[in-house]
Design an enzyme around this catalytic site. Structure first.
Site, PDB file in Angstrom:
ATOM      1  N   TYR A   1     -42.541   4.296  36.905  1.00 38.73           N
ATOM      2  CA  TYR A   1     -43.471   3.183  36.772  1.00 38.73           C
ATOM      3  C   TYR A   1     -44.183   3.192  35.430  1.00 38.73           C
ATOM      4  O   TYR A   1     -44.097   4.181  34.685  1.00 38.73           O
ATOM      5  CB  TYR A   1     -44.481   3.186  37.923  1.00 38.73           C
ATOM      6  CG  TYR A   1     -45.575   4.238  37.829  1.00 38.73           C
ATOM      7  CD1 TYR A   1     -45.297   5.587  38.014  1.00 38.73           C
ATOM      8  CD2 TYR A   1     -46.884   3.877  37.545  1.00 38.73           C
ATOM      9  CE1 TYR A   1     -46.306   6.539  37.922  1.00 38.73           C
ATOM     10  CE2 TYR A   1     -47.903   4.816  37.457  1.00 38.73           C
ATOM     11  CZ  TYR A   1     -47.595   6.153  37.646  1.00 38.73           C
ATOM     12  OH  TYR A   1     -48.585   7.093  37.552  1.00 38.73           O
TER      13      TYR A   1
ATOM     14  N   LYS B   1     -42.403   9.621  34.163  1.00 36.94           N
ATOM     15  CA  LYS B   1     -43.487   8.961  34.905  1.00 36.94           C
ATOM     16  C   LYS B   1     -42.959   8.469  36.246  1.00 36.94           C
ATOM     17  O   LYS B   1     -42.662   7.284  36.423  1.00 36.94           O
ATOM     18  CB  LYS B   1     -44.058   7.817  34.056  1.00 36.94           C
ATOM     19  CG  LYS B   1     -45.408   7.326  34.540  1.00 36.94           C
ATOM     20  CD  LYS B   1     -46.052   6.453  33.484  1.00 36.94           C
ATOM     21  CE  LYS B   1     -47.260   5.717  33.982  1.00 36.94           C
ATOM     22  NZ  LYS B   1     -48.352   6.574  34.438  1.00 36.94           N
TER      23      LYS B   1
ATOM     24  N   GLU C   1     -53.537  18.477  32.682  1.00 35.51           N
ATOM     25  CA  GLU C   1     -54.085  17.129  32.453  1.00 35.51           C
ATOM     26  C   GLU C   1     -54.904  16.716  33.670  1.00 35.51           C
ATOM     27  O   GLU C   1     -55.009  17.471  34.637  1.00 35.51           O
ATOM     28  CB  GLU C   1     -52.957  16.126  32.181  1.00 35.51           C
ATOM     29  CG  GLU C   1     -51.921  16.066  33.286  1.00 35.51           C
ATOM     30  CD  GLU C   1     -50.652  15.303  32.915  1.00 35.51           C
ATOM     31  OE1 GLU C   1     -50.716  14.363  32.093  1.00 35.51           O
ATOM     32  OE2 GLU C   1     -49.595  15.646  33.480  1.00 35.51           O
TER      33      GLU C   1
ATOM     34  N   LEU D   1     -47.658  14.342  31.122  1.00 34.10           N
ATOM     35  CA  LEU D   1     -47.184  13.007  30.767  1.00 34.10           C
ATOM     36  C   LEU D   1     -47.548  12.730  29.309  1.00 34.10           C
ATOM     37  O   LEU D   1     -48.659  13.053  28.878  1.00 34.10           O
ATOM     38  CB  LEU D   1     -47.823  11.950  31.672  1.00 34.10           C
ATOM     39  CG  LEU D   1     -47.218  10.566  31.440  1.00 34.10           C
ATOM     40  CD1 LEU D   1     -45.828  10.482  32.061  1.00 34.10           C
ATOM     41  CD2 LEU D   1     -48.096   9.476  31.983  1.00 34.10           C
TER      42      LEU D   1
HETATM   43  N1  PMP Z   1     -51.259  11.868  32.694  1.00 37.19           N
HETATM   44  C1  PMP Z   1     -50.979  11.428  33.930  1.00 37.19           C
HETATM   45  C2  PMP Z   1     -50.608  12.425  34.978  1.00 37.19           C
HETATM   46  C3  PMP Z   1     -51.051  10.047  34.234  1.00 37.19           C
HETATM   47  O1  PMP Z   1     -50.761   9.619  35.478  1.00 37.19           O
HETATM   48  C4  PMP Z   1     -51.448   9.143  33.222  1.00 37.19           C
HETATM   49  C5  PMP Z   1     -51.586   7.673  33.488  1.00 37.19           C
HETATM   50  N2  PMP Z   1     -50.575   7.139  34.218  1.00 37.19           N
HETATM   51  C6  PMP Z   1     -51.735   9.649  31.943  1.00 37.19           C
HETATM   52  C7  PMP Z   1     -51.627  11.016  31.715  1.00 37.19           C
HETATM   53  C8  PMP Z   1     -52.144   8.739  30.818  1.00 37.19           C
HETATM   54  O2  PMP Z   1     -51.050   8.015  30.318  1.00 37.19           O
HETATM   55  P1  PMP Z   1     -51.236   6.594  29.638  1.00 37.19           P
HETATM   56  O3  PMP Z   1     -52.200   6.798  28.505  1.00 37.19           O
HETATM   57  O4  PMP Z   1     -49.881   6.244  29.164  1.00 37.19           O
HETATM   58  O5  PMP Z   1     -51.785   5.689  30.680  1.00 37.19           O
END
Ligand code: PMP
Length: 286
Positions: free
Chosen positions: A33, A150, A182, A206
């Protein structure tokens, strides 16, 4: 009024949108996603999300949906018909439905499922939490080992959010081998003096689209960036902490496991980065 959503080539009222009970994202979490934010009716960092989606699909040997090259138009159409000024567009691709349950991937003629819907969030960029900062707890990271992809396997992050809520906090930072990976749905940072510290990219986290933009803006603003491991103890001693994601932008963290970080209010680095990020992203929005 119900939302208009997109399912496999059709724009439909949400109550008429259906996918199979055999869809592999439902049975196996076999889906990926993206979430793209919308400010002033425009998409923030669309290209970054498109590129990461393509990478997630490649890493899982999942076919690209037929409409892959039309994704920008589909996002824009959903924003238009749902009259979204500030909000989010959620996109999910799954390996589709082979009409039964089987661990093995189905043959190439089973087409991926593509679903998109909007979430209306008036005032998304003026969140009250950005003015006070959020409180986090630390928890063990019990997710799988390919967090760079993701996927929709979000059960452990959901459990983490519930653990945070039960502790009267807003979110959880996950820890593996003594180091912060994270947040449950965001990348984690600490600040020491003029240096921003965040975990280096690998399969353990991620690769946040907001992270990439924020680190670029930080360097342009002559701030020092160190991509390295850090511990919860180091974070508690930091001058500031914050998280980044497409839906929260740059969000200050003011408490960790009950201990105040810095002055217990949003720090100047996080506040400045939030301003720069919002200003630059709005300018580049499509
Ligand atoms: N880490 C994780 C585990 C996440 O789920 C997300 C957001 N989906 C992020 C980091 C941040 O990613 P982004 O800046 O692309 O939203």
């Amino acid at each position: 009024m119900s939302r208009t959503v997109y399912v496999n080539g059709e724009y439909l009222p949400e109550e008429d949108a259906k996918i199979s009970i055999f869809d592999r994202s439902f049975l196996m979490a076999d889906g990926v996603y993206e979430v793209t934010s919308v400010l002033d009716g425009k998409l923030i960092d669309f290209e970054g999300h498109r590129v990461r989606l393509e990478r997630s699909l490649n890493e899982l040997d999942m076919q690209k949906p037929e409409a892959f090259d039309d994704l920008l138009d589909i996002h824009r159409e959903l924003v238009r018909v749902n009259d979204i000024t500030d909000g989010l567009v959620y996109l999910q691709v799954s390996r589709g439905s082979a009409g039964d349950r089987d661990f093995a991937y189905p043959s190439e003629d089973v087409k991926p499922t593509l679903v998109l819907f909007t979430q209306n969030k008036p005032g998304l960029a003026d969140s009250p939490a950005a003015k006070t900062g959020i409180k986090v707890i630390s928890i063990e990271d019990q997710r799988w080992g390919r967090r760079d992809i993701k996927t929709v396997q979000l059960l452990y992050p959901s459990m983490g959010k519930m653990m945070a809520k039960a502790a009267g906090c807003d979110d959880a930072w996950m820890v593996e081998d003594g180091h912060v990976t994270e947040g449950t749905s965001n990348n984690a940072y600490i600040v020491k003096g003029n240096t921003i510290i965040t975990r280096q990219l690998s399969n353990d986290i991620l690769h946040g689209i907001t992270r990439a933009a924020v680190l670029r803006f930080a360097e342009e603003a002559q701030m020092q960036v160190e991509e390295r491991l850090f511990t919860i103890d180091e974070a508690k001693q930091a001058d500031e902490a914050f998280v980044t994601s497409a839906s929260t932008f740059v969000m200050p963290v003011v408490e960790l496991d009950g201990e105040t970080i810095g002055a217990g209010t949003p720090g100047s680095v996080a506040t400045r980065l939030r301003e720069i990020y919002l200003e630059e992203s709005r300018k580049a929005a499509v």
